[in-house]
Design an enzyme around this catalytic site. Sequence first.
Site, short mmCIF file in Angstrom:
data_model
loop_
_atom_site.label_atom_id
_atom_site.label_comp_id
_atom_site.label_asym_id
_atom_site.label_seq_id
_atom_site.Cartn_x
_atom_site.Cartn_y
_atom_site.Cartn_z
CB SER A 177 36.14 4.33 -0.25
OG SER A 177 35.10 5.15 -0.76
CB SER B 149 35.64 8.17 -1.50
OG SER B 149 36.08 7.59 -0.30
CE LYS C 271 32.98 3.71 -3.37
NZ LYS C 271 33.19 5.03 -2.74
N1 GLN Z 1 38.79 8.39 3.13
C1 GLN Z 1 37.70 9.03 3.80
C2 GLN Z 1 37.18 8.15 4.90
O1 GLN Z 1 37.78 7.18 5.18
C3 GLN Z 1 36.63 9.38 2.82
C4 GLN Z 1 35.73 8.28 2.47
C5 GLN Z 1 34.74 8.65 1.42
O2 GLN Z 1 34.81 9.72 0.83
N2 GLN Z 1 33.80 7.77 1.20
O3 GLN Z 1 36.19 8.41 5.50
#
Ligand code: GLN
Length: 477
Positions: free
Chosen positions: A153, A177, A78
């Site tokens: 994400s 994420s 990532k």
């Molecule tokens: N979707 C969640 C957010 O928008 C989690 C993001 C993540 O785990 N980096 O914060």
Amino acid sequence: MTNLKTEKLTISKISAGLKQKKFSSYELTSAYLKKIKKDDCNAFISVNDKALEQAKFADKLLAAKKGGELCGVPLAVKDIILVEGLRATGASNILADYIASYTATAVDHLQKAGMVVLGKTNCDEFAMGSSNENSAFGPVLNPYDKKRVPGGSSGGSAAALAASLAPTALGTDTGGSIRQPASFCGVCGLKPSYGRVSRYGSMAMASSLDQIGPMANSVRDLALLLQYMAGFDPLDATSAQTKVPDYLSGLGKNTKKLRLGLPKEYFAAGLDKEVEQAVKGLVASLEKEGMTVKEVSLPYTDYALATYYLLMPAEVSSNLARYDGVLYGLSADKKSGLDDWYKEIRSRGFGAEVKRRIMLGTYILSAGYYDAYYKQAQKVRTLIKEDFAKVFSEVDVLLTPATPTTAFKLGEKSQDPLTMYLSDIFTVAANIGGVCGLSLPIGQDKKGLPIGLQLLGDAFQEEKILNLGNYIEQLIA
Ligand code: GLN
């Protein structure tokens, strides 16, 4: 071997193929790079131009019988995680040309084991999002249906696995994420307990919640990758001294003795019927196999999302203060004073969602509101932790849906941050509590979209969720 098939390869298959000389790491890496070139999901932000060189080196190690099971296996990383010499954008314009000057500890361990980094995967900007629509490099498309999101994400990592552009990947999980995109793309993903894997070299989003974790095509692969990634790192003061167990040899041992719990708060309104049926159907199969599953309660679950969306932006606003265009990243020629300089860089460099969270976080931490919001959220965090402590004295593993629905359409939620935030409803509590969680595919809905099951275990009990996940995978195969 030009027509080498990369479809859903597991590490064990790759390792066997390499050892039996069916293909070399060079050939395998070339096959993946060829597929990445034709990628129509926008899963990668950049490709490692040293990948083939690294693969050749792995082949040498293998020929000298010096390589273990990970040697020569390709890995996608990532773009929020640093790999020395490779561009690391965090999917943000503010770091669009930034080249990492060091390697994250987790990646370093995997590279030392001989893994070959294929490239850097797309994600939501600084990992903020649930759909991958917040990337400065364009959205990632779900390989199952290109009109749909891959989740976020770590959407690029999940899509890369689903489209067989890489056999293994790394993601980060601050509120879901890894688990949510794994669920949307029909792959496996593990969020380790807080402190299990070093965060050194991962761009900080919310430091008290972030963890780097593995994503792969099988639960066994997750166990193997975690084995190398886990452990204390003097470069991350929050990494734990706790001993790293042998995750692989724990698989298949005493699985049926695990006490399973179904938290009733995770089967409430908003849960898609097909997702609910898939999870409940699986629970019934486990019971048929002689396992006991009891209903349990985590009463503070309802407050988890609100707590997360207070603590996380507060930490975001402080962590992202470092992007000021002075030492690295986007720069400007304005010589009109520091305030204008910051304004210019940060207005141009950050996308809308990142700005929203910085502003929210600054507000939450400001004098007069700190007690009402930040401090209050910290208190609720303690209650959520206590919920987990209590429930894990009764059961070993919790089974829940990973997400309330299967993958939604591109654009469907991007205009309404609140509905978007709701897609994290089942994943955020694990980060708040510091416990571990994994997501694995257990079926598809009528549209053919993957459904993910989430397994939660107490802090540093990864072996239990991996053990059960591996068992379920074989049961439904
Ligand atoms: N979707 C969640 C957010 O928008 C989690 C993001 C993540 O785990 N980096 O914060």
